[in-house]
Enzyme design. Structure first.
Site, PDB file in Angstrom:
ATOM      1  N   HIS A 163      37.577  35.631  45.329  1.00 53.95           N
ATOM      2  CA  HIS A 163      36.593  35.200  46.418  1.00 53.95           C
ATOM      3  C   HIS A 163      37.546  33.935  46.860  1.00 53.95           C
ATOM      4  O   HIS A 163      37.792  33.257  46.123  1.00 53.95           O
ATOM      5  CB  HIS A 163      35.421  34.452  45.843  1.00 53.95           C
ATOM      6  CG  HIS A 163      34.473  35.685  45.204  1.00 53.95           C
ATOM      7  ND1 HIS A 163      33.151  36.032  45.878  1.00 53.95           N
ATOM      8  CD2 HIS A 163      34.477  36.378  44.035  1.00 53.95           C
ATOM      9  CE1 HIS A 163      32.906  37.092  45.273  1.00 53.95           C
ATOM     10  NE2 HIS A 163      33.549  37.292  44.119  1.00 53.95           N
ATOM     11  N   HIS A 182      38.838  41.806  42.511  1.00 51.68           N
ATOM     12  CA  HIS A 182      38.454  41.089  43.611  1.00 51.68           C
ATOM     13  C   HIS A 182      38.680  39.612  43.466  1.00 51.68           C
ATOM     14  O   HIS A 182      38.309  39.172  42.491  1.00 51.68           O
ATOM     15  CB  HIS A 182      37.435  41.526  44.741  1.00 51.68           C
ATOM     16  CG  HIS A 182      36.159  41.063  43.941  1.00 51.68           C
ATOM     17  ND1 HIS A 182      35.836  42.057  42.828  1.00 51.68           N
ATOM     18  CD2 HIS A 182      35.134  40.159  44.032  1.00 51.68           C
ATOM     19  CE1 HIS A 182      34.455  41.580  42.484  1.00 51.68           C
ATOM     20  NE2 HIS A 182      34.104  40.634  43.241  1.00 51.68           N
TER      21      HIS A 182
END
Length: 144
Positions: free
Chosen positions: A107, A105
């Site tokens: 940010h 992932h």
């Protein structure tokens, strides 16, 4: 060192399957973007590939094109939605780097001159704040 196997029960895998609710701002066949429930600033968004991988180190290289195309799209939208001065993009790999969720992932955090990031403290943001921030980002994405 032997890398750990991908855990299909990690929180992001559950979010991708719809087992845990999220405030989604973007989705296509390869990527989902949703609000971080413990934001380090207003508009903190996570961009997650649907393909299972623990992090950048074990991901199929074909994952990166669609993932980072959406990271750029979301970064532009959060900058516009929050009238930010800049955008911080962060991606962690393995515990020593600070990774706590073992699904790749990225940010995306809008930044403002003179305002530091809040710590990723474990304090969960109010759902109505997340919903409003998601609405703002979706509106900015619709204009792009």
């Amino acid at each position: 060192m032997i890398e750990a196997a991908y855990d299909t029960d990690n929180i992001f895998a559950k979010i991708l399957r719809g087992e845990i609710p999220s405030h989604r701002v973007y989705e296509d066949e390869a990527v989902v973007a949703f609000m971080d429930v413990m934001p380090q600033g207003p508009g903190h968004t996570l961009v997650v590939p649907k393909a299972p991988s623990r992090n950048l180190l074990d991901a199929d290289p074909l994952t990166f094109g669609p993932l980072f195309t959406v990271v750029q799209k979301v970064a532009r939208a959060v900058k516009k939605a929050f009238d930010a001065d800049g955008v911080t993009i962060i991606q962690f790999n393995e515990p020593a780097s600070g990774q706590t969720v073992y699904h790749l992932h990225v940010h995306v955090i809008p930044r403002f001159d003179g305002i530091p990031l809040k710590p990723h403290s474990g304090e969960i943001e109010k759902p109505e704040v997340l919903a409003e921030n998601a609405r703002r980002i979706k509106a900015a994405l619709a204009l792009s």
